[in-house]
Motif scaffolding. Structure first.
Motif, PDB file in Angstrom:
ATOM      1  N   ASN A  10       0.848  -1.182   0.000  1.00  0.00           N
ATOM      2  CA  ASN A  10       0.000   0.000   0.000  1.00  0.00           C
ATOM      3  C   ASN A  10       0.886   1.234   0.000  1.00  0.00           C
ATOM      4  OD1 ASN A  10       0.821   0.445   2.735  1.00  0.00           O
ATOM      5  ND2 ASN A  10      -0.747  -1.020   3.378  1.00  0.00           N
ATOM      6  N   GLY A  11       0.264   2.395  -0.015  1.00  0.00           N
ATOM      7  CA  GLY A  11       0.998   3.643   0.033  1.00  0.00           C
ATOM      8  C   GLY A  11       1.210   4.267  -1.338  1.00  0.00           C
ATOM      9  N   LYS A  12       1.781   5.461  -1.288  1.00  0.00           N
ATOM     10  CA  LYS A  12       1.969   6.263  -2.498  1.00  0.00           C
ATOM     11  C   LYS A  12       3.442   6.441  -2.834  1.00  0.00           C
ATOM     12  CE  LYS A  12      -2.347   8.646  -1.554  1.00  0.00           C
ATOM     13  NZ  LYS A  12      -2.748   7.803  -0.450  1.00  0.00           N
ATOM     14  N   ASP A  16      13.014   2.686  -5.182  1.00  0.00           N
ATOM     15  CA  ASP A  16      13.973   2.238  -6.185  1.00  0.00           C
ATOM     16  C   ASP A  16      15.013   1.400  -5.452  1.00  0.00           C
ATOM     17  OD1 ASP A  16      16.112   1.932  -7.948  1.00  0.00           O
ATOM     18  OD2 ASP A  16      16.117   4.022  -8.590  1.00  0.00           O
ATOM     19  N   GLN A  17      15.002   0.093  -5.684  1.00  0.00           N
ATOM     20  CA  GLN A  17      15.890  -0.826  -4.980  1.00  0.00           C
ATOM     21  C   GLN A  17      17.357  -0.607  -5.333  1.00  0.00           C
ATOM     22  OE1 GLN A  17      14.505  -2.990  -2.642  1.00  0.00           O
ATOM     23  NE2 GLN A  17      12.658  -1.847  -3.139  1.00  0.00           N
ATOM     24  N   ALA A  18      17.646  -0.048  -6.496  1.00  0.00           N
ATOM     25  CA  ALA A  18      19.036   0.188  -6.911  1.00  0.00           C
ATOM     26  C   ALA A  18      19.665   1.371  -6.187  1.00  0.00           C
ATOM     27  CB  ALA A  18      19.116   0.404  -8.425  1.00  0.00           C
ATOM     28  N   THR A  19      18.856   2.400  -5.903  1.00  0.00           N
ATOM     29  CA  THR A  19      19.402   3.621  -5.318  1.00  0.00           C
ATOM     30  C   THR A  19      18.878   3.911  -3.918  1.00  0.00           C
ATOM     31  OG1 THR A  19      17.632   5.001  -6.202  1.00  0.00           O
ATOM     32  CG2 THR A  19      19.576   4.663  -7.621  1.00  0.00           C
ATOM     33  N   GLY A  20      17.777   3.265  -3.540  1.00  0.00           N
ATOM     34  CA  GLY A  20      17.138   3.565  -2.266  1.00  0.00           C
ATOM     35  C   GLY A  20      16.264   4.802  -2.312  1.00  0.00           C
ATOM     36  N   ILE A  21      16.148   5.422  -3.473  1.00  0.00           N
ATOM     37  CA  ILE A  21      15.350   6.640  -3.616  1.00  0.00           C
ATOM     38  C   ILE A  21      13.861   6.290  -3.577  1.00  0.00           C
ATOM     39  CG2 ILE A  21      14.717   8.527  -5.182  1.00  0.00           C
ATOM     40  CD1 ILE A  21      17.598   8.433  -6.244  1.00  0.00           C
ATOM     41  N   PRO A  22      13.106   6.963  -2.702  1.00  0.00           N
ATOM     42  CA  PRO A  22      11.654   6.763  -2.709  1.00  0.00           C
ATOM     43  C   PRO A  22      11.033   7.659  -3.783  1.00  0.00           C
ATOM     44  CG  PRO A  22      12.284   8.183  -0.888  1.00  0.00           C
ATOM     45  CD  PRO A  22      13.554   7.803  -1.611  1.00  0.00           C
ATOM     46  N   ASP A  23      10.341   7.051  -4.736  1.00  0.00           N
ATOM     47  CA  ASP A  23       9.679   7.816  -5.790  1.00  0.00           C
ATOM     48  C   ASP A  23       8.191   7.880  -5.522  1.00  0.00           C
ATOM     49  OD1 ASP A  23      11.853   8.443  -7.651  1.00  0.00           O
ATOM     50  OD2 ASP A  23      12.000   6.278  -7.912  1.00  0.00           O
ATOM     51  N   SER A  24       7.621   9.055  -5.699  1.00  0.00           N
ATOM     52  CA  SER A  24       6.185   9.226  -5.512  1.00  0.00           C
ATOM     53  C   SER A  24       5.430   8.506  -6.614  1.00  0.00           C
ATOM     54  CB  SER A  24       5.804  10.703  -5.548  1.00  0.00           C
ATOM     55  OG  SER A  24       6.348  11.361  -4.443  1.00  0.00           O
ATOM     56  N   ILE A  25       4.362   7.852  -6.234  1.00  0.00           N
ATOM     57  CA  ILE A  25       3.455   7.260  -7.205  1.00  0.00           C
ATOM     58  C   ILE A  25       2.362   8.286  -7.436  1.00  0.00           C
ATOM     59  CG2 ILE A  25       1.831   5.407  -7.705  1.00  0.00           C
ATOM     60  CD1 ILE A  25       3.444   3.697  -5.648  1.00  0.00           C
ATOM     61  N   HIS A  26       2.339   8.831  -8.625  1.00  0.00           N
ATOM     62  CA  HIS A  26       1.279   9.771  -8.970  1.00  0.00           C
ATOM     63  C   HIS A  26       0.037   8.944  -9.290  1.00  0.00           C
ATOM     64  CE1 HIS A  26       4.004  13.234  -9.321  1.00  0.00           C
ATOM     65  NE2 HIS A  26       4.862  12.323  -9.721  1.00  0.00           N
ATOM     66  N   TYR A  27      -1.057   9.311  -8.666  1.00  0.00           N
ATOM     67  CA  TYR A  27      -2.311   8.590  -8.866  1.00  0.00           C
ATOM     68  C   TYR A  27      -3.420   9.622  -8.931  1.00  0.00           C
ATOM     69  CZ  TYR A  27      -5.991   5.098  -8.030  1.00  0.00           C
ATOM     70  OH  TYR A  27      -7.092   4.296  -8.136  1.00  0.00           O
ATOM     71  N   ILE A  28      -4.230   9.528  -9.932  1.00  0.00           N
ATOM     72  CA  ILE A  28      -5.242  10.549 -10.186  1.00  0.00           C
ATOM     73  C   ILE A  28      -6.149  10.792  -8.983  1.00  0.00           C
ATOM     74  CG2 ILE A  28      -6.948   9.026 -11.222  1.00  0.00           C
ATOM     75  CD1 ILE A  28      -7.355  11.314 -13.322  1.00  0.00           C
ATOM     76  N   SER A  36      -7.396   7.669  -1.740  1.00  0.00           N
ATOM     77  CA  SER A  36      -7.207   6.236  -1.942  1.00  0.00           C
ATOM     78  C   SER A  36      -5.809   5.979  -2.496  1.00  0.00           C
ATOM     79  CB  SER A  36      -8.267   5.665  -2.882  1.00  0.00           C
ATOM     80  OG  SER A  36      -8.171   6.260  -4.156  1.00  0.00           O
ATOM     81  N   ASP A  37      -5.289   4.813  -2.164  1.00  0.00           N
ATOM     82  CA  ASP A  37      -3.980   4.407  -2.668  1.00  0.00           C
ATOM     83  C   ASP A  37      -4.112   3.941  -4.107  1.00  0.00           C
ATOM     84  OD1 ASP A  37      -2.688   4.947  -0.309  1.00  0.00           O
ATOM     85  OD2 ASP A  37      -2.617   2.865   0.372  1.00  0.00           O
ATOM     86  N   PRO A  38      -2.997   3.952  -4.835  1.00  0.00           N
ATOM     87  CA  PRO A  38      -2.997   3.391  -6.186  1.00  0.00           C
ATOM     88  C   PRO A  38      -3.412   1.925  -6.149  1.00  0.00           C
ATOM     89  CG  PRO A  38      -0.963   4.583  -5.756  1.00  0.00           C
ATOM     90  CD  PRO A  38      -1.699   4.493  -4.457  1.00  0.00           C
ATOM     91  N   ILE A  39      -3.920   1.446  -7.255  1.00  0.00           N
ATOM     92  CA  ILE A  39      -4.411   0.064  -7.331  1.00  0.00           C
ATOM     93  C   ILE A  39      -3.234  -0.900  -7.436  1.00  0.00           C
ATOM     94  CG2 ILE A  39      -5.767  -1.568  -8.696  1.00  0.00           C
ATOM     95  CD1 ILE A  39      -7.425   0.889  -9.620  1.00  0.00           C
ATOM     96  N   LEU A  49       1.998  -3.009  -9.172  1.00  0.00           N
ATOM     97  CA  LEU A  49       1.293  -1.739  -9.206  1.00  0.00           C
ATOM     98  C   LEU A  49       0.605  -1.643 -10.561  1.00  0.00           C
ATOM     99  CD1 LEU A  49       0.761   0.991  -7.806  1.00  0.00           C
ATOM    100  CD2 LEU A  49       2.866   1.823  -8.853  1.00  0.00           C
ATOM    101  N   GLU A  50      -0.658  -1.274 -10.563  1.00  0.00           N
ATOM    102  CA  GLU A  50      -1.391  -1.187 -11.820  1.00  0.00           C
ATOM    103  C   GLU A  50      -1.126   0.155 -12.487  1.00  0.00           C
ATOM    104  OE1 GLU A  50      -5.946  -0.762 -12.861  1.00  0.00           O
ATOM    105  OE2 GLU A  50      -5.409  -2.836 -12.349  1.00  0.00           O
TER     106      GLU A  50
END
Length: 171
Positions: A10-12, A16-28, A36-39, A49-50
């Motif tokens: 869950n979550g937004k 990135d497992q290669a760099t450890g950078i957390p990337d935001s999941i943009h969801y409409i 609501s969380d992304p599907i 992730l859909e």
């Protein structure tokens, strides 16, 4: 350069497992009430992730992403539900960091009816290799790999471990 498993339950955020950078999941629906969380769906090993080409995507600032120029390999698991209409014959990218105007970067994606392509900008031209009659099946997992080797002038695409097509750009 990057590796996302999308195994988060869950979550937004996608890590990135290669760099450890957390990337935001943009969801409409991130900004709609109720929030609501992304599907997420069942994936190959754990979750997935859909991405539907419209309502969800991850994005990283281009200055934080080192685009390779000599060699690149991209691998993705995809299970498309449907394919876009494709009116303008544009690639619906799955993974990209491209600047078509400057003829730099790369894109791996789909066209109509499950055809798919890998495109690379050499700085001088925009080159492409297509699936050559091996379209993506709907609602079934497929493993796609695309490689570009500048020193060999070679682009190759694979589907489920089998080489599908290779293009030699120069001899």
């Amino acid at each position: 350069i990057g590796y996302w498993t999308f195994d988060e339950q869950n979550g937004k955020i996608a890590i990135d497992q290669a760099t450890g950078i957390p990337d935001s999941i943009h969801y409409i629906f991130n900004k709609q009430l109720p929030l609501s969380d992304p599907i997420r769906r069942k994936g190959i090993l754990k979750g997935s992730l859909e991405f539907d080409g419209f309502s969800s995507w991850i994005e990283r600032n281009a200055s934080s992403f080192s685009t390779p120029v000599n060699e690149i390999s991209i691998s993705v698991w995809v299970a498309p539900r449907a394919f876009e209409q494709g009116d303008s014959s544009r690639l619906s990218t799955i993974v990209n960091q491209q600047n078509i105007f400057n003829k730099t970067g790369f894109g791996l994606g789909m066209f109509r009816h499950g055809s798919w392509s890998f495109q690379v900008g050499t700085g001088e031209s925009w080159v492409e290799v297509c699936d050559e009659g091996h379209p993506l099946p709907r609602r079934q997992w497929s493993y796609l790999v695309a490689t570009y080797e500048a020193s060999m002038g070679k682009m190759t695409i694979y589907m489920n471990g089998e080489p599908i097509f290779q293009k030699v750009l120069f001899r």
